[in-house]
Design a protein around this motif. Sequence first.
Motif, mmCIF file in Angstrom:
data_model
loop_
_atom_site.group_PDB
_atom_site.id
_atom_site.type_symbol
_atom_site.label_atom_id
_atom_site.label_comp_id
_atom_site.label_asym_id
_atom_site.label_seq_id
_atom_site.Cartn_x
_atom_site.Cartn_y
_atom_site.Cartn_z
ATOM 1 N N SER A 134 0.857 -1.177 0.000
ATOM 2 C CA SER A 134 0.000 0.000 0.000
ATOM 3 C C SER A 134 0.896 1.231 0.000
ATOM 4 C CB SER A 134 -0.909 -0.005 1.237
ATOM 5 O OG SER A 134 -1.789 1.099 1.237
ATOM 6 N N ARG A 135 0.619 2.165 -0.866
ATOM 7 C CA ARG A 135 1.459 3.354 -0.987
ATOM 8 C C ARG A 135 1.334 4.246 0.250
ATOM 9 N NH1 ARG A 135 -0.128 4.974 -7.258
ATOM 10 N NH2 ARG A 135 0.615 3.029 -8.221
ATOM 11 N N GLY A 136 2.371 5.046 0.470
ATOM 12 C CA GLY A 136 2.394 5.916 1.632
ATOM 13 C C GLY A 136 1.545 7.155 1.478
ATOM 14 N N GLU A 137 1.400 7.876 2.578
ATOM 15 C CA GLU A 137 0.641 9.118 2.575
ATOM 16 C C GLU A 137 1.327 10.171 1.701
ATOM 17 O OE1 GLU A 137 0.674 7.588 6.911
ATOM 18 O OE2 GLU A 137 1.926 7.476 5.116
ATOM 19 N N GLU A 138 0.562 11.181 1.326
ATOM 20 C CA GLU A 138 1.095 12.254 0.493
ATOM 21 C C GLU A 138 2.234 12.977 1.205
ATOM 22 O OE1 GLU A 138 1.474 14.363 -2.978
ATOM 23 O OE2 GLU A 138 0.121 12.690 -2.596
ATOM 24 N N HIS A 139 2.116 13.144 2.528
ATOM 25 C CA HIS A 139 3.157 13.903 3.230
ATOM 26 C C HIS A 139 4.482 13.156 3.260
ATOM 27 C CE1 HIS A 139 3.153 11.486 6.921
ATOM 28 N NE2 HIS A 139 1.836 11.539 6.953
ATOM 29 N N PHE A 140 4.485 11.835 2.997
ATOM 30 C CA PHE A 140 5.760 11.121 2.923
ATOM 31 C C PHE A 140 6.621 11.689 1.806
ATOM 32 C CE2 PHE A 140 8.215 7.883 0.621
ATOM 33 C CZ PHE A 140 9.195 7.627 1.571
ATOM 34 N N ASN A 141 6.010 11.989 0.656
ATOM 35 C CA ASN A 141 6.773 12.542 -0.469
ATOM 36 C C ASN A 141 7.423 13.868 -0.094
ATOM 37 O OD1 ASN A 141 5.814 10.361 -2.032
ATOM 38 N ND2 ASN A 141 3.958 11.498 -2.553
#
Length: 549
Positions: A134-141
């Motif tokens: 499952s991809r990470g949250e937007e704030h991870f980027n």
Amino acid sequence: MPYRFWTMILSAIVVVVSLFLLDFATAELPPNYSFMHEATKAPRVSFYDYIIIGGGTAGIPLAATLSANYSVLLLERGKAPYDDANITIVSNFGRYFFDTTPDSPSQQFIVENVVNSRPKVLGGGTAINAGFHSRGEEHFNEEAKLTDYDLIQESYEWAEKVIVFEPVVQAWQTALANGLVEAGVAPYNGYTLDHLTGTKVGGTLFDENGTRHSAADLLQYANPEGLSLYLHATVHKILFRLKVKSKPRAYGVVFQDALGKKHVAYLKGGKSDEIILAAGAIGSPQLLMLSGIGPKDQLDALNIRVVLDQPYVGKDMADNAQNVLFVPAPFKVEQSILQVVGITSFGSYIEAGSGFNFIFANLSEYEGYHYERGGFIIEKINGPVSKGELKIVNLDPADNPSLTFNYFNETEDLDKCVRGLQTILDAVNTEAFSDYKLSNMTNQDILDLNMKLPYNLIQHGNISITLEQHCRDTVRSMWHYHGGCHIGQVVDDDYKVIGVDALRVIDGSTILNSPGPNPAASVLMLGRYMGVTILNQRLADAVKPYADW
């Protein structure tokens, strides 16, 4: 125009075409990689454009990408995953956590009376995890300083089209999903790889036949002429040139094979040649210290020559705490590994597996409750806020360093656990899940049963008094280690080690907060993203003198 200019233009075309072709590679599938060998076969001295330490979740995408146009050495301290049925077959999940043989793909260590494991196998964590994608949250980027959103998307897809599958969700997992929604973890988002609040079905690394596909499978993208991969290659130190008026510069590594023989690999000496540490959140800070980059007091205590006094190496280590509730069913249920996740609004992730023992290798029955008649429902806190530290204790890179994670040291983490456990209990008591719960079993019965199961080495009573106490007494590791080489402290925004040249760290050790229910998807993306970024940076540096033409 000068010959050199046209040479650079041709080089640019080669990079672009190589990347395009490798995206649609149909090379021979594993385990028949022509570039993969035991480290005993490695030359005593060799030279490369890039040396990557760690054949795991980040190191493999990096190596496969950089090999498109440069010579790459990839060093992995463990074995290949393909001949181990405990790794490749879903029904055997978890058995390797209890394998203490020298060639185990899982290396145990204990932190605060909690048994932990770190990967020691090609593919890294993707070869021994529960396969949930499952991809990470937007704030991870944002935290990871990744600014090219098209490249982020392309990097996720690059890995996913090879190793990620849509799971076949059967009755028990469906009942849990519906129960989570009924308990308020809404909406139901169906099958998606994106990070969305609510309940969803995520991707899996296990195909329809129950066969695992780890990051090692991504090496089919590699250029066989550009990559050299050695297994059972334990790196002992990174070599640095020290000059009075310039920063230390990494120029090689010393590694040891399974027979104890030492080998030295050097960078070729090009201006952009680099060593990249991708040994994971435990291995990377440990190896930096063993090579002379770290807190001076620790280095002096072990008589390690100080290359750079870097007090932040090993600091702010974290592991996402996990708490599990085994919920007995009135009948035998189907086997299922992590497929459904409840992403709550308060910072807890809820996942589960049923019908087989993926928590305890040797627990067949306890007080009349058999693991095939029920499932384990897991609560993991995000973040976490609680942090610890890594310290080296000797000069042997094969040994585990000293670690603290300070599980639930911060009240915020404990509060999330309490709300997560309460949400599990609420879901278990819904109409949607009613067929899979013993009708006469109360919440207190469930909690008391789980207090008696051997989740860790913490001494405690057999009765659950409060959910706060239950969280502390039954805490387990989620194996989502991160920290120790944080961006802005140890590495800069380009993952270059601050204060030295020709050295980067690209892996989970740079992560501030573990992204999503499982960080593997984001770390795979990070490896590919930075591989492409490095190629583009190198190309830009090569043509920079002609930018005005």
